[in-house]
Write a protein that holds these residues in place. Structure first.
Motif, PDB file in Angstrom:
ATOM      1  N   LEU A 119       0.830  -1.205   0.000  1.00  0.00           N
ATOM      2  CA  LEU A 119       0.000   0.000   0.000  1.00  0.00           C
ATOM      3  C   LEU A 119       0.858   1.247   0.000  1.00  0.00           C
ATOM      4  O   LEU A 119       0.613   2.192  -0.761  1.00  0.00           O
ATOM      5  N   LYS A 120       1.897   1.272   0.835  1.00  0.00           N
ATOM      6  CA  LYS A 120       2.800   2.424   0.902  1.00  0.00           C
ATOM      7  C   LYS A 120       3.558   2.602  -0.415  1.00  0.00           C
ATOM      8  O   LYS A 120       3.721   3.726  -0.904  1.00  0.00           O
ATOM      9  N   LEU A 121       3.991   1.498  -0.996  1.00  0.00           N
ATOM     10  CA  LEU A 121       4.731   1.563  -2.262  1.00  0.00           C
ATOM     11  C   LEU A 121       3.842   2.122  -3.379  1.00  0.00           C
ATOM     12  O   LEU A 121       4.261   2.985  -4.151  1.00  0.00           O
ATOM     13  N   TYR A 122       2.620   1.606  -3.471  1.00  0.00           N
ATOM     14  CA  TYR A 122       1.702   2.031  -4.529  1.00  0.00           C
ATOM     15  C   TYR A 122       1.316   3.504  -4.363  1.00  0.00           C
ATOM     16  O   TYR A 122       1.310   4.266  -5.336  1.00  0.00           O
ATOM     17  N   ASN A 123       1.003   3.912  -3.146  1.00  0.00           N
ATOM     18  CA  ASN A 123       0.623   5.309  -2.907  1.00  0.00           C
ATOM     19  C   ASN A 123       1.774   6.261  -3.204  1.00  0.00           C
ATOM     20  O   ASN A 123       1.566   7.359  -3.739  1.00  0.00           O
ATOM     21  N   LYS A 124       2.985   5.846  -2.885  1.00  0.00           N
ATOM     22  CA  LYS A 124       4.157   6.679  -3.192  1.00  0.00           C
ATOM     23  C   LYS A 124       4.355   6.786  -4.704  1.00  0.00           C
ATOM     24  O   LYS A 124       4.703   7.858  -5.219  1.00  0.00           O
ATOM     25  N   ALA A 125       4.112   5.690  -5.423  1.00  0.00           N
ATOM     26  CA  ALA A 125       4.268   5.699  -6.884  1.00  0.00           C
ATOM     27  C   ALA A 125       3.293   6.673  -7.538  1.00  0.00           C
ATOM     28  O   ALA A 125       3.609   7.272  -8.580  1.00  0.00           O
ATOM     29  N   GLN A 126       2.131   6.866  -6.928  1.00  0.00           N
ATOM     30  CA  GLN A 126       1.134   7.765  -7.500  1.00  0.00           C
ATOM     31  C   GLN A 126       1.554   9.230  -7.408  1.00  0.00           C
ATOM     32  O   GLN A 126       0.914  10.106  -7.997  1.00  0.00           O
ATOM     33  N   GLU A 127       2.629   9.518  -6.700  1.00  0.00           N
ATOM     34  CA  GLU A 127       3.148  10.882  -6.624  1.00  0.00           C
ATOM     35  C   GLU A 127       3.987  11.251  -7.852  1.00  0.00           C
ATOM     36  O   GLU A 127       4.507  12.361  -7.931  1.00  0.00           O
ATOM     37  N   GLY A 128       4.128  10.312  -8.778  1.00  0.00           N
ATOM     38  CA  GLY A 128       4.848  10.612 -10.015  1.00  0.00           C
ATOM     39  C   GLY A 128       6.128   9.828 -10.207  1.00  0.00           C
ATOM     40  O   GLY A 128       6.889  10.090 -11.144  1.00  0.00           O
ATOM     41  N   PHE A 129       6.366   8.835  -9.363  1.00  0.00           N
ATOM     42  CA  PHE A 129       7.571   8.019  -9.480  1.00  0.00           C
ATOM     43  C   PHE A 129       7.296   6.771 -10.315  1.00  0.00           C
ATOM     44  O   PHE A 129       6.191   6.229 -10.288  1.00  0.00           O
ATOM     45  N   GLU A 130       8.323   6.342 -11.050  1.00  0.00           N
ATOM     46  CA  GLU A 130       8.196   5.151 -11.896  1.00  0.00           C
ATOM     47  C   GLU A 130       8.782   3.910 -11.229  1.00  0.00           C
ATOM     48  O   GLU A 130       8.479   2.784 -11.622  1.00  0.00           O
ATOM     49  N   VAL A 131       9.626   4.138 -10.251  1.00  0.00           N
ATOM     50  CA  VAL A 131      10.213   3.054  -9.456  1.00  0.00           C
ATOM     51  C   VAL A 131      10.206   3.483  -7.995  1.00  0.00           C
ATOM     52  O   VAL A 131      10.706   4.558  -7.661  1.00  0.00           O
ATOM     53  N   VAL A 132       9.621   2.671  -7.132  1.00  0.00           N
ATOM     54  CA  VAL A 132       9.663   2.927  -5.686  1.00  0.00           C
ATOM     55  C   VAL A 132      10.261   1.691  -5.025  1.00  0.00           C
ATOM     56  O   VAL A 132       9.686   0.600  -5.081  1.00  0.00           O
ATOM     57  N   LEU A 133      11.419   1.866  -4.412  1.00  0.00           N
ATOM     58  CA  LEU A 133      12.147   0.764  -3.802  1.00  0.00           C
ATOM     59  C   LEU A 133      11.895   0.719  -2.302  1.00  0.00           C
ATOM     60  O   LEU A 133      11.784   1.758  -1.648  1.00  0.00           O
TER      61      LEU A 133
END
Length: 310
Positions: free
Chosen positions: A107-121
């Motif tokens: 959930l945290k990874l997906y929500n962070k990706a919605q901020e405009g990132f293409e890769v969230v590690l």
């Protein structure tokens, strides 16, 4: 008409028969809370236990679970690539099957990706591995980063979320040897990292030991970087320069009639040293030629033997 899921979760499976039921239970709970369509792609790296039977059972009960089995044990990273190739989601999560990567963190990874990132590690700030595993992993990445010329954090593994175009770019690399974190580092794109909780291993023990880590590091470095060749070249230049200085000194001593008869020990040591050095040079060159030969064969990095899903 098949609708593309929003999220695909790709998981390599090895010796995990006792973990899989709990893994799918937690994944379904976490992904359902996101209110998006999803699929779970399990890839059995030819486990010697009954993981495949458990995977088929789970696929028969859950529409979202798709199971694939490789024809032999290819290794964790080829298994990941097999799962990525079968995934259909707009976003792809890669995680291990041992529940140390916790499903609720998606959930945290997906929500962070919605901020405009293409890769969230996912960054494991407090790893719950045993002492040897933590130290060997840290040493592995220090050596690997030095020789490969990259900067991969040992607190970051495979766990992360990746946009479809990032995953598609991996299949254009064409490397015969696969190391997923290095591929992600190399292709670039807009990336970030977030802290996640890291759990203790749910059951069993890691299949990685010092020998397997050493082999993985050595093979990946040779396949990805020419730095070992350049280091040996620099060493050869330093030795040649030192030999040249030594020759000038000996010439000076000879012109001044100061040369004494050389002893057996110094000659023997010199022969052994330079012979060993030359053999090392040839060995490194031979390894690179062998890797190049293997690359030209264009063998597949994995073979899928069986699959099961609704």
């Amino acid at each position: 008409m098949n609708i593309k899921p929003e999220i695909s979760v790709v998981i390599p499976v090895y010796k995990a028969e006792s973990i899989l039921h709990e893994l799918i239970k937690q994944l379904n709970a976490a992904l359902s809370s996101l209110k998006v369509s999803y699929e779970i792609v399990l890839v059995d790296d030819r486990s010697p236990d009954d993981s495949w039977a458990k995977m088929k059972e789970l696929s028969s009960k859950h529409d979202a679970v798709k199971s694939y089995r490789l024809s032999r044990n290819f290794g964790q990273h080829p298994a990941i690539m097999a799962g990525l190739n079968q995934s259909k989601g707009n976003w792809i999560v890669v995680m291990d099957c041992d529940l140390q990567d916790q499903p609720h963190e998606i959930l945290k990874l997906y929500n962070k990706a919605q901020e405009g990132f293409e890769v969230v590690l996912a960054k494991r700030t407090a790893r719950k591995d045993v002492f040897f595993k933590r130290m060997s992993s840290k040493l592995f990445y220090k050596v690997f980063n030095f020789f490969a010329g990259v900067d991969i954090n040992n607190e970051i593994g495979n766990f992360g979320i990746y946009q479809r175009k990032v995953i598609d770019s991996l299949f254009n690399l064409g490397d015969a040897l696969v190391f997923f974190p290095l591929f992600i580092q190399w292709v670039g794109f807009k990336k970030t990292e977030i802290n996640v909780d890291h759990a203790s291993r749910h059951d069993g023990k890691s299949s990685y030991n010092f020998i397997t880590l050493f082999k993985l590091a050595f093979n990946t470095i040779i396949s990805f970087s020419d730095k070992p060749l350049r280091l040996f070249l620099n060493l050869g230049i330093v030795i040649s320069f030192g030999s040249f200085i030594g020759a000038i000194y000996i010439l000076y001593k000879a012109l001044n009639n100061e040369i004494e008869v050389m002893g057996y020990s110094s000659i023997f040591i010199s022969i052994c040293f330079f012979s060993g050095l030359i053999i090392s040079f040839l060995g490194i060159i031979g390894i690179y030629l062998g890797k190049t030969f293997n690359q030209t064969k264009h063998r597949p990095i994995y073979i899928i033997d069986d699959s099961y899903h609704k």
